[in-house]
Design a protein around this motif. Structure first.
Motif, short mmCIF file in Angstrom:
data_model
loop_
_atom_site.label_atom_id
_atom_site.label_comp_id
_atom_site.label_asym_id
_atom_site.label_seq_id
_atom_site.Cartn_x
_atom_site.Cartn_y
_atom_site.Cartn_z
N LEU A 1 -7.27 6.14 -1.13
CA LEU A 1 -6.02 6.84 -1.43
C LEU A 1 -6.25 8.34 -1.61
O LEU A 1 -5.39 9.15 -1.24
N LEU B 1 -4.28 -0.48 4.49
CA LEU B 1 -4.55 0.89 4.06
C LEU B 1 -5.87 1.39 4.62
O LEU B 1 -5.96 2.52 5.12
N TYR C 1 0.43 4.38 -2.53
CA TYR C 1 0.28 5.78 -2.10
C TYR C 1 1.40 6.66 -2.63
O TYR C 1 1.17 7.81 -3.01
N TRP D 1 0.84 -1.21 0.00
CA TRP D 1 0.00 0.00 0.00
C TRP D 1 0.87 1.25 0.00
O TRP D 1 0.48 2.29 -0.56
N GLN D 2 2.04 1.17 0.63
CA GLN D 2 2.94 2.33 0.61
C GLN D 2 3.38 2.66 -0.81
O GLN D 2 3.50 3.84 -1.17
N LYS E 1 -6.52 9.79 1.84
CA LYS E 1 -5.19 9.85 2.47
C LYS E 1 -4.39 11.02 1.92
O LYS E 1 -3.70 11.71 2.68
N GLU F 1 -2.90 -5.93 1.85
CA GLU F 1 -2.36 -4.57 1.83
C GLU F 1 -3.48 -3.54 1.85
O GLU F 1 -3.38 -2.50 2.51
#
Length: 282
Positions: free
Chosen positions: A95, A194, A67, A63-64, A98, A190
């Motif tokens: 996303l 998130l 993003y 997920w990192q 975020k 993942e």
């Protein structure tokens, strides 16, 4: 092999970053993108890291990584416009939220389309509704990591004609058109991570949010997903339930309403900034 499926539609000095969903493709944002562009907006439909390839490509990302690719796309768009909006479908909505939470200095508003914290819509099997939370544990202990949750009809689509086209595209193996036919367990794990993080960060979202969600969403129930956003963000919201679509609202029967609501919402925010600027100059 990952292919590049993102697209940019040049327009005025107001930009909209569009973010597709998990295992999806920028193509699922194309109709909305064209509609926004016809209204004058500069549109950038970005491609999430690891997407538009095969399951192995996706499983190599976290997920990192997803993003980070969103942030990079946002910075790229910011260089070309004066105002930046972001809108995403399903995981793309997570996303988008975020990005707004992390960058309130330039995200002017958020389009929250079919946001998905929980896979609990009416078409989801009972085991998925109640046991998807275990996916993060399975990944931690390297169990069932070659397993995928295969998509089943209606594929998030109430429109039968579009559903048939999407099913054919998924079966063709070209993941740039309709995405992957299955959701690999590692990627779903993942996404669970998130979702938990974004849920905690919702109070940090101060950008106005347009929340569009189907009342009959087959993937993500409106009450446990969209209303979570409405109740927890620290921003003005406009909540629009859709009654003639399923999950994929950007391409389903009410796609034109999604476009019209988004244009109206974003234009009003831009107008308010122009008004404030005029007042300050007096």
């Amino acid at each position: 092999m990952i292919q590049n499926a993102e697209f940019i539609l040049p327009g005025n000095r107001t930009g909209v970053l569009l973010i597709h969903g998990l295992t999806g493709t920028p193509n699922e944002m194309r109709i909305v993108g064209r509609g926004l562009n016809r209204a004058g907006f500069t549109v950038y439909a970005m491609q999430l890291a690891g997407h538009c390839g095969d399951e192995a490509d996706l499983n190599q990302t976290s997920w990192q990584d997803w993003y980070k690719s969103v942030e990079e796309a946002a910075f790229k768009l910011q260089e070309q416009v004066d105002h930046v909006f972001v809108a995403g479908l399903s995981m793309g909505a997570l996303l988008s939220l975020k990005l707004a939470a992390e960058h309130p200095e330039f995200v002017k508003g958020v389009g929250v389309y079919g946001v998905t914290f929980n896979y609990d819509g009416w078409s989801m099997p009972l085991w998925a509704k109640h046991f998807f939370f275990l996916l993060t544990w399975l990944k931690r202990f390297n169990l069932f990591q070659k397993t995928s949750f295969l998509e089943q009809p209606p594929y998030g689509l109430k429109d039968e004609r579009i559903r048939a086209t999407v099913a054919e595209s998924m079966a063709s193996g070209d993941s740039t058109q309709a995405g992957l036919a299955g959701n690999p367990f590692p990627a779903l794990a993942e996404m669970q991570k998130l979702a938990a993080i974004v849920r905690k960060e919702l109070p940090k979202v101060h950008s106005p949010c347009l929340i569009l969600h189907s009342s009959h969403d087959d993937i993500a129930d409106i009450n446990t997903n969209a209303k979570v956003v409405e109740s927890n963000v620290s921003a003005p919201t406009k909540f629009v339930p859709l009654d003639d679509s399923y999950h994929m609202i950007t391409i389903d029967r009410q796609r034109r309403q999604v476009i019209e609501e988004s244009i109206d919402f974003f234009e009003k925010i831009v107008a308010s900034y122009a008004l404030d600027s005029n007042r300050q100059q007096r």
